[in-house]
Design an enzyme around this catalytic site. Structure first.
Site, mmCIF file in Angstrom:
data_model
loop_
_atom_site.group_PDB
_atom_site.id
_atom_site.type_symbol
_atom_site.label_atom_id
_atom_site.label_comp_id
_atom_site.label_asym_id
_atom_site.label_seq_id
_atom_site.Cartn_x
_atom_site.Cartn_y
_atom_site.Cartn_z
ATOM 1 N N HIS A 206 107.808 31.184 17.692
ATOM 2 C CA HIS A 206 108.985 30.922 16.855
ATOM 3 C C HIS A 206 110.177 30.755 17.787
ATOM 4 C CE1 HIS A 206 107.536 31.882 12.630
ATOM 5 N NE2 HIS A 206 106.467 32.037 13.389
ATOM 6 N N CYS A 237 109.121 34.401 8.314
ATOM 7 C CA CYS A 237 108.066 35.253 7.776
ATOM 8 C C CYS A 237 108.673 36.161 6.726
ATOM 9 C CB CYS A 237 107.418 36.081 8.882
ATOM 10 S SG CYS A 237 106.203 37.254 8.232
HETATM 11 MG MG MG Z 1 104.537 32.381 12.293
#
Ligand code: MG
Length: 298
Positions: A206, A237
């Site tokens: 990320h 998330c």
């Molecule tokens: Mg992920």
């Protein structure tokens, strides 16, 4: 750097799972079709999870069944036997389970201890292998955890061994909150190296703090050849506060091309796939390369 690199597109799953808007099956399929047309052959298209916990994945069964016809290697996240049954019914050739390196995230994401979740996944993976599916095992929070802080690479290696032992074909070492840097990537990869072949290793990054591509460079130097990304850089998330978007597929592909590595993805066609989601969400994607291609840089 002679072995081919491959990009696993996780936009339809990781890119969308944190969105409040639930995109229709038609829009998701338009997105998946455009991704496949751009040359992406491995696409994670859905998650067979509880819609009350992850509303954005509510139409997983419909999306997976239709996507399977247009993507050579479509995959879906499956947390349990019920999810696996859904993936098999959709005809998917590939599924993914998602373990955590830390107790805090295992409880938040799975409602179980690390050990309890791995016991559960061992059954799911065994059944998936019996059904002749390719199985990926994610290890969430492989670098830092929003609940438990800095993660000992030894914890990651222990989960890697459990996932490989139960039959996973590939391990995605995942920086769920986007805090990895080259030194910690090196540390985790070298600690796992004794049990985890590079050919079975994927890096899932990320770009929360802008360090994702530097970590890709580290992964490449270490011999990793499979990298996850999300078209446009959408993502996050639901169970990891502060997690930013995934590494953008456009940025990853451009970086690989500049490094002389061809992942077989057409950048302009990829940007068009991102356009589908950007329009549906009515939001400009964070990808730098998408912005360059669309002339929206300021
Ligand atoms: Mg992920």
């Amino acid at each position: 750097m002679t072995e081919p690199v491959s990009v696993v597109e996780v936009g339809p799953r990781d890119g969308l799972q944190n969105e409040c808007a639930v995109l229709s099956t038609e829009v998701k399929l338009a997105f998946v079709r455009a991704l496949a047309a751009a040359g992406l052959s491995r696409i994670e298209v859905a998650a067979f999870v509880r819609p009350d916990r992850v509303p954005a994945m509510a139409n997983a069964a419909e999306v997976a069944a239709a996507a399977n016809d247009v993507v050579p290697h479509a995959s879906a996240l499956v947390p349990n036997r019920r999810g696996l049954d859904g993936a098999i019914a959709a005809g998917l050739p590939s599924v993914a389970v998602f373990a955590s390196a830390t107790e805090g995230f295992a409880q938040a994401n799975l409602g179980q201890s690390v050990d309890g979740s791995l016991t559960n996944f061992a059954e799911v993976v065994g059944q998936a292998k019996q059904a002749k599916l390719h199985v990926r095992g994610y290890i969430s929070c492989a670098f830092d955890c929003p609940y438990d802080g800095v993660v000992d690479p030894g914890q990651v290696a222990a989960v890697v061994e459990r996932l490989l032992g139960m039959g996973c074909d590939e391990i995605a070492i995942s920086d769920t909150i986007g805090s990895a840097v080259p030194s910690t990537v090196n540390s985790v990869l070298s600690t796992c190296a004794a049990s985890l072949p590079l050919s079975a290793t994927a890096l899932h990054l990320h770009d929360t703090r802008g360090a994702a591509l530097s970590c890709v460079g580290t992964g490449l130097a270490a011999g990793v050849r499979t990298f996850d990304a999300s078209a446009g850089g959408f993502g996050g998330c639901p169970f990891a506060p502060g997690a930013g978007g995934n590494l953008a597929t456009e940025d990853l592909v451009q970086f690989l091309l500049m490094e002389g590595l061809d992942p077989g993805v057409d950048l302009e066609a990829l940007a068009s796939a991102t356009d589908v989601v950007a329009e549906a969400l009515d939001r400009e994607p964070p990808s730098k390369v998408w912005r360059r291609l669309r002339g929206t840089s300021c």
